[in-house]
Design a protein around this motif. Sequence first.
Motif, PDB file in Angstrom:
ATOM      1  N   GLN A   1       0.863  -1.126  -0.077  1.00  0.00           N
ATOM      2  CA  GLN A   1       0.015   0.069   0.034  1.00  0.00           C
ATOM      3  C   GLN A   1       0.795   1.210   0.020  1.00  0.00           C
ATOM      4  O   GLN A   1       1.842   1.395   0.597  1.00  0.00           O
ATOM      5  CB  GLN A   1      -0.929   0.143   1.077  1.00  0.00           C
ATOM      6  CG  GLN A   1      -1.842   1.024   1.105  1.00  0.00           C
ATOM      7  CD  GLN A   1      -2.875   0.919   2.352  1.00  0.00           C
ATOM      8  OE1 GLN A   1      -2.658   0.103   3.203  1.00  0.00           O
ATOM      9  NE2 GLN A   1      -3.854   1.698   2.404  1.00  0.00           N
ATOM     10  N   GLY A   2       0.608   2.194  -0.926  1.00  0.00           N
ATOM     11  CA  GLY A   2       1.226   3.411  -0.925  1.00  0.00           C
ATOM     12  C   GLY A   2       2.313   3.534  -2.056  1.00  0.00           C
ATOM     13  O   GLY A   2       2.971   4.496  -2.011  1.00  0.00           O
ATOM     14  N   LEU A   3       2.662   2.459  -2.524  1.00  0.00           N
ATOM     15  CA  LEU A   3       3.857   2.384  -3.473  1.00  0.00           C
ATOM     16  C   LEU A   3       3.368   3.040  -4.514  1.00  0.00           C
ATOM     17  O   LEU A   3       2.329   2.965  -5.215  1.00  0.00           O
ATOM     18  CB  LEU A   3       4.312   0.832  -3.865  1.00  0.00           C
ATOM     19  CG  LEU A   3       4.762   0.005  -2.866  1.00  0.00           C
ATOM     20  CD1 LEU A   3       5.008  -1.294  -3.292  1.00  0.00           C
ATOM     21  CD2 LEU A   3       6.185   0.600  -2.293  1.00  0.00           C
ATOM     22  N   LYS A   4       4.549   3.769  -5.121  1.00  0.00           N
ATOM     23  CA  LYS A   4       4.026   4.406  -6.465  1.00  0.00           C
ATOM     24  C   LYS A   4       4.173   3.263  -7.698  1.00  0.00           C
ATOM     25  O   LYS A   4       4.831   2.291  -7.697  1.00  0.00           O
ATOM     26  CB  LYS A   4       5.315   5.298  -6.665  1.00  0.00           C
ATOM     27  CG  LYS A   4       5.481   6.442  -5.716  1.00  0.00           C
ATOM     28  CD  LYS A   4       6.635   7.307  -6.075  1.00  0.00           C
ATOM     29  CE  LYS A   4       6.637   8.543  -5.084  1.00  0.00           C
ATOM     30  NZ  LYS A   4       7.972   9.243  -5.297  1.00  0.00           N
ATOM     31  N   PRO A   5       3.460   3.630  -8.823  1.00  0.00           N
ATOM     32  CA  PRO A   5       3.290   2.623  -9.982  1.00  0.00           C
ATOM     33  C   PRO A   5       4.721   2.214 -10.357  1.00  0.00           C
ATOM     34  O   PRO A   5       5.081   1.207 -10.804  1.00  0.00           O
ATOM     35  CB  PRO A   5       2.747   3.472 -11.002  1.00  0.00           C
ATOM     36  CG  PRO A   5       1.536   4.359  -9.916  1.00  0.00           C
ATOM     37  CD  PRO A   5       2.462   4.720  -8.752  1.00  0.00           C
ATOM     38  N   SER A   6       5.658   3.384 -10.573  1.00  0.00           N
ATOM     39  CA  SER A   6       7.004   2.935 -11.031  1.00  0.00           C
ATOM     40  C   SER A   6       7.603   1.918  -9.936  1.00  0.00           C
ATOM     41  O   SER A   6       8.444   1.264 -10.258  1.00  0.00           O
ATOM     42  CB  SER A   6       7.760   4.242 -11.162  1.00  0.00           C
ATOM     43  OG  SER A   6       7.739   5.137  -9.643  1.00  0.00           O
ATOM     44  N   GLN A   7       7.489   2.107  -8.595  1.00  0.00           N
ATOM     45  CA  GLN A   7       8.210   1.275  -7.441  1.00  0.00           C
ATOM     46  C   GLN A   7       7.792  -0.224  -7.838  1.00  0.00           C
ATOM     47  O   GLN A   7       8.482  -0.953  -7.764  1.00  0.00           O
ATOM     48  CB  GLN A   7       7.911   1.873  -6.157  1.00  0.00           C
ATOM     49  CG  GLN A   7       8.562   3.184  -5.934  1.00  0.00           C
ATOM     50  CD  GLN A   7       8.308   3.764  -4.677  1.00  0.00           C
ATOM     51  OE1 GLN A   7       7.232   3.474  -4.144  1.00  0.00           O
ATOM     52  NE2 GLN A   7       9.239   4.751  -4.038  1.00  0.00           N
ATOM     53  N   PHE A   8       6.362  -0.105  -7.859  1.00  0.00           N
ATOM     54  CA  PHE A   8       5.527  -1.209  -8.037  1.00  0.00           C
ATOM     55  C   PHE A   8       6.283  -2.074  -9.311  1.00  0.00           C
ATOM     56  O   PHE A   8       6.347  -3.264  -9.074  1.00  0.00           O
ATOM     57  CB  PHE A   8       4.055  -1.109  -8.323  1.00  0.00           C
ATOM     58  CG  PHE A   8       3.315  -2.297  -7.929  1.00  0.00           C
ATOM     59  CD1 PHE A   8       2.946  -3.413  -8.780  1.00  0.00           C
ATOM     60  CD2 PHE A   8       2.912  -2.579  -6.634  1.00  0.00           C
ATOM     61  CE1 PHE A   8       2.290  -4.469  -8.595  1.00  0.00           C
ATOM     62  CE2 PHE A   8       2.114  -3.526  -6.364  1.00  0.00           C
ATOM     63  CZ  PHE A   8       1.815  -4.473  -7.137  1.00  0.00           C
ATOM     64  N   GLN A   9       6.513  -1.328 -10.405  1.00  0.00           N
ATOM     65  CA  GLN A   9       6.992  -1.952 -11.756  1.00  0.00           C
ATOM     66  C   GLN A   9       8.381  -2.443 -11.560  1.00  0.00           C
ATOM     67  O   GLN A   9       8.800  -3.291 -12.021  1.00  0.00           O
ATOM     68  CB  GLN A   9       6.902  -1.190 -12.781  1.00  0.00           C
ATOM     69  CG  GLN A   9       7.180  -1.444 -14.034  1.00  0.00           C
ATOM     70  CD  GLN A   9       6.806  -0.464 -15.184  1.00  0.00           C
ATOM     71  OE1 GLN A   9       6.835   0.730 -15.058  1.00  0.00           O
ATOM     72  NE2 GLN A   9       6.526  -0.971 -16.771  1.00  0.00           N
ATOM     73  N   ARG A  10       9.218  -1.705 -10.880  1.00  0.00           N
ATOM     74  CA  ARG A  10      10.613  -2.184 -10.512  1.00  0.00           C
ATOM     75  C   ARG A  10      10.730  -3.291  -9.545  1.00  0.00           C
ATOM     76  O   ARG A  10      11.321  -4.111  -9.851  1.00  0.00           O
ATOM     77  CB  ARG A  10      11.625  -1.049  -9.824  1.00  0.00           C
ATOM     78  CG  ARG A  10      11.544   0.339 -10.966  1.00  0.00           C
ATOM     79  CD  ARG A  10      12.033   1.390 -10.330  1.00  0.00           C
ATOM     80  NE  ARG A  10      13.313   1.464  -9.542  1.00  0.00           N
ATOM     81  CZ  ARG A  10      13.637   1.988  -8.461  1.00  0.00           C
ATOM     82  NH1 ARG A  10      13.024   3.110  -8.380  1.00  0.00           N
ATOM     83  NH2 ARG A  10      14.977   1.971  -7.948  1.00  0.00           N
ATOM     84  N   LEU A  11       9.810  -3.451  -8.844  1.00  0.00           N
ATOM     85  CA  LEU A  11       9.817  -4.573  -7.728  1.00  0.00           C
ATOM     86  C   LEU A  11       9.350  -5.906  -8.673  1.00  0.00           C
ATOM     87  O   LEU A  11      10.028  -6.870  -8.472  1.00  0.00           O
ATOM     88  CB  LEU A  11       8.936  -4.440  -6.466  1.00  0.00           C
ATOM     89  CG  LEU A  11       9.214  -3.257  -5.628  1.00  0.00           C
ATOM     90  CD1 LEU A  11       8.353  -2.812  -4.604  1.00  0.00           C
ATOM     91  CD2 LEU A  11      10.539  -3.890  -4.823  1.00  0.00           C
ATOM     92  N   SER A  12       8.245  -5.559  -9.628  1.00  0.00           N
ATOM     93  CA  SER A  12       8.021  -6.819 -10.466  1.00  0.00           C
ATOM     94  C   SER A  12       9.176  -7.363 -11.407  1.00  0.00           C
ATOM     95  O   SER A  12       9.059  -8.272 -11.658  1.00  0.00           O
ATOM     96  CB  SER A  12       6.890  -6.248 -11.067  1.00  0.00           C
ATOM     97  OG  SER A  12       5.703  -5.913 -10.182  1.00  0.00           O
ATOM     98  N   ARG A  13       9.910  -6.181 -11.808  1.00  0.00           N
ATOM     99  CA  ARG A  13      10.730  -6.696 -12.708  1.00  0.00           C
ATOM    100  C   ARG A  13      12.023  -7.445 -11.825  1.00  0.00           C
ATOM    101  O   ARG A  13      12.534  -8.459 -12.571  1.00  0.00           O
ATOM    102  CB  ARG A  13      11.536  -5.392 -13.324  1.00  0.00           C
ATOM    103  CG  ARG A  13      10.911  -5.038 -14.571  1.00  0.00           C
ATOM    104  CD  ARG A  13      11.629  -3.986 -15.521  1.00  0.00           C
ATOM    105  NE  ARG A  13      12.222  -2.862 -14.657  1.00  0.00           N
ATOM    106  CZ  ARG A  13      12.050  -1.733 -14.570  1.00  0.00           C
ATOM    107  NH1 ARG A  13      10.612  -1.522 -15.326  1.00  0.00           N
ATOM    108  NH2 ARG A  13      12.580  -0.747 -14.007  1.00  0.00           N
TER     109      ARG A  13
END
Length: 588
Positions: free
Chosen positions: A13-25
């Motif tokens: 919760q509260g993660l930015k879309p860019s952070q979420f995407q980097r974590l997924s990568r």
Amino acid sequence: MTAIAQKPQGNTQGLKPSQFQRLSRLTTRRFPPAGGGFTSDQARELALLSRDVGRQVGLLIDRQGRVDMLIVGDPTSIYIPELPRARLGEMRLRGLRLLHTHLSGEALSQEDLMDMVSLRLDSVSALTVNDFGEPVQLHVAHVVPINTAAAAGTKPYDVLPPVRWDRSEVDFAALVSALEDEFARAESAQAEDKGRERAVLVSVSRDPRIVQERSLEELAELARTAGLAASARMVQRVSTADSRHILGKGKLQELEVLCLQTGAQIVIFDQDLSPSQLRNLAETTERRVLDRTQLILDIFARRATSRAGKLQVEMAQLKYTLPRLVGKTPAMSRLMGGIGGRGPGETKLEIDRRRVRERITKVKKDLEDVRRHRSSTRDRRSKAGAPVIALVGYTNAGKSTLLNTLTGSAVLAEDKLFATLDPTSRRIRFPREREVILTDTVGFIRRLPPDLKEAFRATLEELESADVLVHVADASHPEVVEQITAVESILSEMDLGNTPRLLALNKWELLTEEQREIMQRLYPAGIPVTALARKGLIPLVAAILGRLPMDAVVGPLNAPGANAGESGVDIVGDDWLADWEPESGVVQ
């Protein structure tokens, strides 16, 4: 083939879309087993991401280097969601290692180590991260297989000295291979333990520790009778038991450590567990969990041989199982047929419960038939005029051995609890041409499950027709006083307080002179006997004759109804009158 990115789990919760995407990568990377379990680029990427989101980030990595799960925690900890059940046996590792970040420069926490033990992870690593998002140090720990010969208090894990993040020489592939070899050797050693599975015995009660430890001694005997090896014990004194697991979180972790140390596959509680506690413990420990009642029912199921005994055990098992039939998902429901009748119908859980209730009704009817048959048998014995002597007492006190010695029979008699369940009757001719029927009944035990007591009512009714009760006690047992008290309490509950009773202090030969004096002071009316020696039974036989009515004399063995037996029980003649002098009653 390119790996598919996974969705991060945990505190996202509260993660930015860019952070979420980097974590997924990050989940698409392959992590090597050597060099600390990562490349330099992977370590920097993980550290920078963790500092950027301001939370611990963890990766569960399988043995092929693939990311099985990415977890986001909070700044000081990380929570691992529920994982699928472990592979192979309970002693083996899960096949996953945890690599996660620490943002405050701290070493591996106790929670990290307990997560590794309880989830049976291959290892756990912590990569410390500075304020600039750079990796600093690597902390690594792994489990240590420990056999039953290990010293008490030995930890089931090993924490390696911390090293600079780019200087680690840990090869996780070689480490896991060595650990699996050790687990395999431990399993082989276990298999040589007479083929018995290992169990950890647990007591959680308000009773003092010494009382719980004594009760665990009896539980260990029950486990041995069931073919299990009691490898370790745990005692906790609590004012109120935990409603979910009966044990608190700390004790649950300690239990997992104990199971790993001893290679135990089964956990047995000395208390009765609720259905939810059984389910929660099984899911948490990923081991088989039994309570005291289940263990006793299992022993009874193994020992029952006659139709009546099997019916009685089945009745107790069904009554125990009924409230523990719990559904897990609504997908177990079925649809009703008919036009306009579509919708949730009778669930599988309801079907199972209905079938159990129907079976209980059927078994009750069969047991009533058994009771009527035994009642008619007792009536025929009464008409034949043969007085009945019933042997009662705590389980494994020596009742069957005493029956064999007096009658020359070969009834099963083993140094185990509940070796015999079905009542066994034998005709015996005492001096002065007196013939009686000697009946061996099922042994008693403290906290006998109520369902089992109710199911064996047909068996225990044999005691109601007895002219004399011979209470056989194991005088050499360290808890003989408690056992005698327990038996007397059960007899009082059955309204048998007015039946003439004798106390036979068996295994007298095993006592020292001091112990004999103590027993004689405690039980002045007790009769010392040695069930294995017929000559040592003369005082007991004389006492039995003294309690019988003077007119209790039976005719020849072929008198009508004299040899009437019950289903599965053979009442045979055993005339050892030649060994007696009718006038004096002395064994030659």
